[in-house]
Design a protein around this motif. Structure first.
Motif, short mmCIF file in Angstrom:
data_model
loop_
_atom_site.label_atom_id
_atom_site.label_comp_id
_atom_site.label_asym_id
_atom_site.label_seq_id
_atom_site.Cartn_x
_atom_site.Cartn_y
_atom_site.Cartn_z
N THR A 25 0.82 -1.22 0.00
CA THR A 25 0.00 0.00 0.00
C THR A 25 0.85 1.27 0.00
O THR A 25 0.37 2.35 0.33
CB THR A 25 -0.92 0.02 1.24
OG1 THR A 25 -0.12 -0.07 2.43
CG2 THR A 25 -1.90 -1.13 1.20
N MET A 26 2.12 1.13 -0.38
CA MET A 26 3.03 2.26 -0.34
C MET A 26 2.53 3.44 -1.15
O MET A 26 2.71 4.60 -0.78
CB MET A 26 4.42 1.83 -0.83
CG MET A 26 5.50 2.89 -0.63
SD MET A 26 7.15 2.28 -1.03
CE MET A 26 7.37 1.00 0.21
N TYR A 27 1.86 3.15 -2.26
CA TYR A 27 1.37 4.24 -3.11
C TYR A 27 0.26 5.04 -2.42
O TYR A 27 -0.10 6.13 -2.86
CB TYR A 27 0.86 3.70 -4.44
CG TYR A 27 -0.41 2.89 -4.34
CD1 TYR A 27 -1.66 3.46 -4.59
CD2 TYR A 27 -0.37 1.53 -3.99
CE1 TYR A 27 -2.82 2.72 -4.50
CE2 TYR A 27 -1.53 0.79 -3.89
CZ TYR A 27 -2.74 1.38 -4.16
OH TYR A 27 -3.89 0.64 -4.05
N LEU A 28 -0.28 4.51 -1.33
CA LEU A 28 -1.34 5.19 -0.58
C LEU A 28 -0.80 5.90 0.65
O LEU A 28 -1.57 6.32 1.51
CB LEU A 28 -2.42 4.18 -0.15
CG LEU A 28 -3.21 3.48 -1.26
CD1 LEU A 28 -4.04 2.36 -0.67
CD2 LEU A 28 -4.10 4.48 -1.98
N ARG A 29 0.52 6.06 0.70
CA ARG A 29 1.15 6.57 1.91
C ARG A 29 0.55 7.90 2.36
O ARG A 29 0.45 8.17 3.56
CB ARG A 29 2.65 6.71 1.71
CG ARG A 29 3.39 7.24 2.93
CD ARG A 29 4.88 7.13 2.81
NE ARG A 29 5.33 5.75 2.77
CZ ARG A 29 6.62 5.39 2.78
NH1 ARG A 29 7.55 6.32 2.80
NH2 ARG A 29 6.96 4.12 2.75
N SER A 30 0.15 8.75 1.44
CA SER A 30 -0.37 10.05 1.82
C SER A 30 -1.87 10.02 2.10
O SER A 30 -2.48 11.04 2.40
CB SER A 30 -0.09 11.07 0.72
OG SER A 30 -0.73 10.68 -0.49
N SER A 31 -2.47 8.84 2.01
CA SER A 31 -3.91 8.76 2.22
C SER A 31 -4.23 8.12 3.56
O SER A 31 -3.36 7.68 4.30
CB SER A 31 -4.56 7.93 1.10
OG SER A 31 -4.33 6.55 1.32
N ASP A 32 -5.53 8.04 3.86
CA ASP A 32 -5.97 7.45 5.12
C ASP A 32 -5.96 5.93 5.09
O ASP A 32 -6.29 5.29 6.08
CB ASP A 32 -7.39 7.94 5.45
CG ASP A 32 -7.41 9.41 5.81
OD1 ASP A 32 -6.51 9.85 6.53
OD2 ASP A 32 -8.31 10.11 5.33
N ALA A 33 -5.61 5.33 3.97
CA ALA A 33 -5.65 3.87 3.86
C ALA A 33 -4.31 3.23 4.22
O ALA A 33 -4.19 2.01 4.25
CB ALA A 33 -6.05 3.45 2.44
N TYR A 34 -3.29 4.07 4.47
CA TYR A 34 -1.95 3.54 4.69
C TYR A 34 -1.70 3.28 6.17
O TYR A 34 -2.14 4.03 7.04
CB TYR A 34 -0.91 4.53 4.17
CG TYR A 34 0.49 4.00 4.14
CD1 TYR A 34 0.84 2.95 3.29
CD2 TYR A 34 1.48 4.53 4.96
CE1 TYR A 34 2.13 2.46 3.25
CE2 TYR A 34 2.77 4.05 4.93
CZ TYR A 34 3.10 3.01 4.07
OH TYR A 34 4.38 2.51 4.04
N GLY A 35 -1.01 2.18 6.48
CA GLY A 35 -0.67 1.85 7.86
C GLY A 35 -1.79 1.10 8.57
O GLY A 35 -2.86 0.89 8.02
N ALA A 36 -1.49 0.68 9.80
CA ALA A 36 -2.50 -0.03 10.59
C ALA A 36 -3.55 0.95 11.11
O ALA A 36 -3.24 2.11 11.38
CB ALA A 36 -1.83 -0.74 11.76
N HIS A 37 -4.77 0.48 11.22
CA HIS A 37 -5.86 1.34 11.69
C HIS A 37 -6.37 0.83 13.03
O HIS A 37 -7.13 -0.13 13.11
CB HIS A 37 -6.97 1.39 10.64
CG HIS A 37 -6.56 2.18 9.44
ND1 HIS A 37 -6.59 3.55 9.41
CD2 HIS A 37 -6.04 1.80 8.26
CE1 HIS A 37 -6.14 3.98 8.25
NE2 HIS A 37 -5.79 2.93 7.54
N LEU A 38 -5.88 1.49 14.08
CA LEU A 38 -6.18 1.09 15.45
C LEU A 38 -6.75 2.27 16.23
O LEU A 38 -6.60 2.35 17.45
CB LEU A 38 -4.91 0.56 16.12
CG LEU A 38 -4.26 -0.64 15.41
CD1 LEU A 38 -2.82 -0.83 15.88
CD2 LEU A 38 -5.06 -1.91 15.65
N GLU A 39 -7.42 3.17 15.52
CA GLU A 39 -7.96 4.37 16.15
C GLU A 39 -8.91 4.02 17.30
O GLU A 39 -9.84 3.25 17.12
CB GLU A 39 -8.73 5.21 15.12
CG GLU A 39 -7.91 5.64 13.92
CD GLU A 39 -8.07 4.69 12.73
OE1 GLU A 39 -8.01 3.46 12.96
OE2 GLU A 39 -8.24 5.17 11.60
#
Length: 235
Positions: free
Chosen positions: A37-51
């Motif tokens: 998902t590197m191409y999404l780095r600047s979006s909300d879809a990048y990284g783990a979502h543990l909010e």
């Protein structure tokens, strides 16, 4: 793109690895996830979502949490030694007494986190009474207590925060992994005590006897050790 939110599957995998105290599965999966998902780095879809996730007391040593969204997550008392939190979003996350020794925080925003102790004090009056009744009985009980609960950090270690133990003879006591944050340990005889991995943040150990005590990996931030005897103590 619709904003990504808390991902229960990611949370479940992280919890399983926390219970097992082994992050091989998570780290391997997460490294691949970040690459894919590197191409999404600047979006909300990048990284783990543990909010907003409840990560309090979790064992997260060495966990890969790069670029993770941890907004408003409860990380109080979590064990994050050597965890990689590079570029993680910690805005509003509760880092009250989280253990962050050697954690990577490059690009993260720990200053935007909160350190709220409200409701987090953990002191068990029954354990305080047991400790005061005698070291030998305590050690026998405690060894069995901690050895039978190695995978649940919520019940791991004694809860003696802010306990008043001033002047007691606790020589040779086993308090490894114990929560002694803010405890009154003035003039306490802790010679030969096992305090390895203990949480002693803010504890008052003025003129305590720590001769030969094992304090390796103990958390001592803000502890008062003025006048304490530390001959042959291990740090």
């Amino acid at each position: 793109m619709k904003k990504s939110k808390f991902d229960p599957e990611q949370y479940s995998l992280l919890w399983e690895c926390s219970k097992a105290k082994n992050f091989t599965r998570w780290n391997e999966w997460y490294a691949a996830h970040l690459k894919e998902t590197m191409y999404l780095r600047s979006s909300d879809a990048y990284g783990a979502h543990l909010e907003g996730g409840d990560l309090a007391y979790w064992f997260l040593e060495g966990a890969d949490l790069r670029f993770a969204n941890l907004q408003k997550a409860d990380l109080s008392y979590s064990y994050l030694k050597s965890a990689d939190l590079s570029n993680a979003n910690l805005a509003g996350a509760n880092l009250w007494r989280a253990y962050l020794s050697r954690a990577a925080l490059d690009g993260a925003n720990p200053d935007a986190a909160v350190y709220d102790g409200a409701g987090k004090i953990k002191c068990d009056p029954a354990q305080v009474a047991r400790l005061k009744s005698g070291v030998s009985c305590w050690n026998e009980w405690y060894e069995n207590e901690i050895s039978n609960k190695p995978d649940d950090t919520r019940v791991y270690g004694a809860y003696l925060e802010e306990a008043s133990l001033m002047g007691l003879d606790l020589s040779g006591v086993n308090l490894s992994y114990a929560h002694l944050e803010g405890a009154d340990l003035r003039h306490v005889n802790l010679s030969g005590a096992d305090l390895s991995h203990a949480h002693l943040e803010g504890a008052d150990m003025w003129k305590a006897d720590l001769t030969g005590a094992d304090l390796r990996f103990a958390e001592l931030g803000g502890a008062n050790m003025a006048g304490a005897k530390k001959v042959n103590a291990l740090f």
